[in-house]
Design a protein around this motif. Structure first.
Motif, PDB file in Angstrom:
ATOM      1  N   MET A  37       0.621  -1.363  -0.132  1.00 40.05           N
ATOM      2  CA  MET A  37       0.382   0.214   0.375  1.00 40.05           C
ATOM      3  C   MET A  37       0.850   1.125  -0.192  1.00 40.05           C
ATOM      4  SD  MET A  37      -2.573  -1.494  -0.088  1.00 40.05           S
ATOM      5  CE  MET A  37      -4.634  -0.739   0.612  1.00 40.05           C
ATOM      6  N   GLY A  38       0.492   2.073  -0.362  1.00 36.95           N
ATOM      7  CA  GLY A  38       1.659   3.817  -0.753  1.00 36.95           C
ATOM      8  C   GLY A  38       1.299   4.204  -1.840  1.00 36.95           C
ATOM      9  N   ALA A  39       1.697   5.773  -1.874  1.00 35.67           N
ATOM     10  CA  ALA A  39       1.996   6.502  -3.069  1.00 35.67           C
ATOM     11  C   ALA A  39       3.784   6.416  -2.691  1.00 35.67           C
ATOM     12  CB  ALA A  39       1.504   7.408  -2.842  1.00 35.67           C
ATOM     13  N   GLY A  40       4.223   7.067  -3.771  1.00 36.63           N
ATOM     14  CA  GLY A  40       5.641   7.398  -3.932  1.00 36.63           C
ATOM     15  C   GLY A  40       6.854   7.597  -4.821  1.00 36.63           C
ATOM     16  N   ILE A  41       7.630   6.813  -4.455  1.00 33.14           N
ATOM     17  CA  ILE A  41       8.854   7.544  -6.210  1.00 33.14           C
ATOM     18  C   ILE A  41       9.418   6.333  -6.241  1.00 33.14           C
ATOM     19  CG2 ILE A  41       9.294  10.024  -5.129  1.00 33.14           C
ATOM     20  CD1 ILE A  41      11.065   9.027  -4.041  1.00 33.14           C
ATOM     21  N   TYR A  42       9.943   5.469  -7.417  1.00 31.79           N
ATOM     22  CA  TYR A  42      11.233   4.741  -7.873  1.00 31.79           C
ATOM     23  C   TYR A  42      11.519   4.691  -8.900  1.00 31.79           C
ATOM     24  CZ  TYR A  42       7.036   4.808 -11.652  1.00 31.79           C
ATOM     25  OH  TYR A  42       6.734   5.685 -12.511  1.00 31.79           O
ATOM     26  N   ALA A  43      12.636   4.428  -9.446  1.00 33.55           N
ATOM     27  CA  ALA A  43      13.318   3.884 -10.671  1.00 33.55           C
ATOM     28  C   ALA A  43      13.625   2.681 -10.894  1.00 33.55           C
ATOM     29  CB  ALA A  43      15.013   4.312  -9.871  1.00 33.55           C
ATOM     30  N   ILE A  44      13.584   2.709 -12.285  1.00 32.40           N
ATOM     31  CA  ILE A  44      13.583   1.154 -12.911  1.00 32.40           C
ATOM     32  C   ILE A  44      14.488   1.201 -13.542  1.00 32.40           C
ATOM     33  CG2 ILE A  44      12.567   0.104 -15.199  1.00 32.40           C
ATOM     34  CD1 ILE A  44      10.112   1.623 -14.197  1.00 32.40           C
ATOM     35  N   TYR A  45      15.327   0.348 -13.552  1.00 31.81           N
ATOM     36  CA  TYR A  45      16.736  -0.713 -13.500  1.00 31.81           C
ATOM     37  C   TYR A  45      16.652  -0.705 -15.513  1.00 31.81           C
ATOM     38  CZ  TYR A  45      18.778   2.052 -10.147  1.00 31.81           C
ATOM     39  OH  TYR A  45      18.360   2.649  -8.931  1.00 31.81           O
ATOM     40  N   TYR A  46      17.068  -1.296 -16.091  1.00 30.23           N
ATOM     41  CA  TYR A  46      17.529  -2.076 -17.123  1.00 30.23           C
ATOM     42  C   TYR A  46      19.335  -2.648 -16.760  1.00 30.23           C
ATOM     43  CZ  TYR A  46      17.823  -4.061 -22.130  1.00 30.23           C
ATOM     44  OH  TYR A  46      17.814  -4.893 -22.915  1.00 30.23           O
ATOM     45  N   VAL A  47      18.716  -4.003 -17.105  1.00 30.18           N
ATOM     46  CA  VAL A  47      20.038  -5.204 -17.752  1.00 30.18           C
ATOM     47  C   VAL A  47      20.079  -5.508 -18.850  1.00 30.18           C
ATOM     48  CG1 VAL A  47      20.479  -5.031 -14.998  1.00 30.18           C
ATOM     49  CG2 VAL A  47      18.775  -7.053 -15.896  1.00 30.18           C
ATOM     50  N   GLY A  48      19.415  -5.508 -19.419  1.00 23.74           N
ATOM     51  CA  GLY A  48      20.168  -6.829 -21.020  1.00 23.74           C
ATOM     52  C   GLY A  48      20.722  -5.979 -21.569  1.00 23.74           C
ATOM     53  N   GLY A  72      10.054   7.721 -11.639  1.00 25.90           N
ATOM     54  CA  GLY A  72       8.636   8.568 -11.823  1.00 25.90           C
ATOM     55  C   GLY A  72       8.485   7.723 -10.308  1.00 25.90           C
ATOM     56  N   LYS A  73       6.930   8.584 -10.344  1.00 30.80           N
ATOM     57  CA  LYS A  73       6.182   8.599  -9.263  1.00 30.80           C
ATOM     58  C   LYS A  73       4.817   8.161  -9.285  1.00 30.80           C
ATOM     59  CE  LYS A  73       4.118  13.146 -10.189  1.00 30.80           C
ATOM     60  NZ  LYS A  73       4.687  13.359 -11.300  1.00 30.80           N
ATOM     61  N   ALA A  74       4.031   7.716  -8.170  1.00 24.47           N
ATOM     62  CA  ALA A  74       2.519   7.844  -8.146  1.00 24.47           C
ATOM     63  C   ALA A  74       1.915   7.843  -7.040  1.00 24.47           C
ATOM     64  CB  ALA A  74       2.648   5.931  -8.119  1.00 24.47           C
ATOM     65  N   ILE A  75       1.432   9.061  -7.715  1.00 19.97           N
ATOM     66  CA  ILE A  75       0.668  10.161  -6.421  1.00 19.97           C
ATOM     67  C   ILE A  75      -0.207   9.547  -5.909  1.00 19.97           C
ATOM     68  CG2 ILE A  75       2.160  11.631  -7.428  1.00 19.97           C
ATOM     69  CD1 ILE A  75      -0.142  12.795  -8.997  1.00 19.97           C
ATOM     70  N   PRO A  76      -1.407  10.067  -5.403  1.00 16.19           N
ATOM     71  CA  PRO A  76      -2.859   9.744  -4.607  1.00 16.19           C
ATOM     72  C   PRO A  76      -3.672  10.150  -5.165  1.00 16.19           C
ATOM     73  CG  PRO A  76      -1.036  10.354  -2.463  1.00 16.19           C
ATOM     74  CD  PRO A  76      -0.872  10.901  -3.666  1.00 16.19           C
ATOM     75  N   THR A  89      -4.036   5.953   0.664  1.00 21.91           N
ATOM     76  CA  THR A  89      -3.556   5.704  -0.162  1.00 21.91           C
ATOM     77  C   THR A  89      -4.140   4.241  -0.190  1.00 21.91           C
ATOM     78  OG1 THR A  89      -1.297   4.931   0.055  1.00 21.91           O
ATOM     79  CG2 THR A  89      -2.609   7.419  -1.099  1.00 21.91           C
ATOM     80  N   GLY A  90      -4.206   3.473  -1.359  1.00 23.07           N
ATOM     81  CA  GLY A  90      -4.765   1.536  -1.528  1.00 23.07           C
ATOM     82  C   GLY A  90      -2.996   1.421  -1.997  1.00 23.07           C
ATOM     83  N   PRO A  91      -2.823   0.420  -3.063  1.00 22.69           N
ATOM     84  CA  PRO A  91      -1.606   0.284  -3.370  1.00 22.69           C
ATOM     85  C   PRO A  91      -1.556   1.013  -4.997  1.00 22.69           C
ATOM     86  CG  PRO A  91      -3.712  -1.051  -4.006  1.00 22.69           C
ATOM     87  CD  PRO A  91      -3.938  -0.385  -3.669  1.00 22.69           C
ATOM     88  N   VAL A  92      -1.094   2.597  -4.665  1.00 24.02           N
ATOM     89  CA  VAL A  92      -0.753   3.512  -5.504  1.00 24.02           C
ATOM     90  C   VAL A  92       0.194   2.994  -6.676  1.00 24.02           C
ATOM     91  CG1 VAL A  92      -0.952   6.098  -6.458  1.00 24.02           C
ATOM     92  CG2 VAL A  92      -2.296   5.019  -5.178  1.00 24.02           C
ATOM     93  N   LEU A  93       1.686   2.936  -5.568  1.00 25.34           N
ATOM     94  CA  LEU A  93       2.751   2.570  -6.163  1.00 25.34           C
ATOM     95  C   LEU A  93       3.198   1.515  -7.024  1.00 25.34           C
ATOM     96  CD1 LEU A  93       5.322   3.715  -6.063  1.00 25.34           C
ATOM     97  CD2 LEU A  93       6.010   3.501  -3.991  1.00 25.34           C
ATOM     98  N   PHE A  94       2.518   0.306  -6.190  1.00 29.88           N
ATOM     99  CA  PHE A  94       2.340  -0.988  -6.723  1.00 29.88           C
ATOM    100  C   PHE A  94       1.670  -1.095  -8.144  1.00 29.88           C
ATOM    101  CE2 PHE A  94       0.566  -5.145  -7.480  1.00 29.88           C
ATOM    102  CZ  PHE A  94       1.646  -6.278  -7.408  1.00 29.88           C
TER     103      PHE A  94
END
Length: 174
Positions: A37-48, A72-76, A89-94
């Motif tokens: 659960m929750g909102a927030g920030i994230y980073a995506i990484y590539y290894v291919g 990116g971000k996921a806001i409520p 918030t619900g599972p916004v970030l997920f």
């Protein structure tokens, strides 16, 4: 010339604190296995091995994860329109990370197993600041050069507009 005193409550220092907290999180597959659960920030990484991203992938090998391909971000819900302050918030970030995984899966020239993420559930007031500082720090290619990865469904009436660069480089997403 006098030195400017350090202010721990300066906006930039507060943002760095949020960004650093996210960067100290454990890296997990994209999307994370367990719903949260929750909102927030994230980073995506590539290894291919996609040719355009080899230099990024090399910086993320052997558990280093030094170069996000996207931040990116996921806001409520309702936050863009001024609603939702103090609302749980619900599972916004997920959900947002899962949407990105779906976009990558739909791309004909990417493999989801080549992507990892870091994320941090953050009090909603700090989300935009943390995201902005991470984008400024890393200038991820999908935020700066190949735009369009994070686009939501454009809605009716905009489907006939030009495809975003991300969808041109990575065809397959509806």
């Amino acid at each position: 010339m006098a030195e400017t005193p350090y202010n721990p409550l300066d906006k930039k220092n507060l943002g760095v604190s949020v960004a650093d907290a996210m960067l100290n999180r454990t890296v997990s597959p994209l999307p994370p296995e367990d719903r949260f659960m929750g909102a927030g920030i994230y980073a995506i990484y590539y290894v291919g091995e996609f040719p355009a991203y080899i230099s990024i992938a090399e910086r993320n090998q052997d558990g280093r994860f030094e170069a996000p391909i996207y931040v990116g971000k996921a806001i409520p819900a309702g936050a863009r329109r001024g609603g939702g302050l103090g609302v749980t918030t619900g599972p916004v970030l997920f959900r947002r990370l899962s949407e990105h995984a779906q976009s990558i899966t739909q791309a004909k020239n990417l493999n989801l197993s080549d992507f990892f993420c870091r994320y941090l559930v953050v009090d909603d007031i700090w989300i935009p600041l943390g995201e902005s500082l991470l984008i400024e720090k890393f200038a991820p290619v999908w935020n700066s050069t190949i735009d369009g990865f994070g686009n939501h469904d454009p809605g009716s009436g905009r489907y006939n507009s030009q495809k975003p660069p991300w969808d041109v480089v990575h065809p397959g997403r509806s």
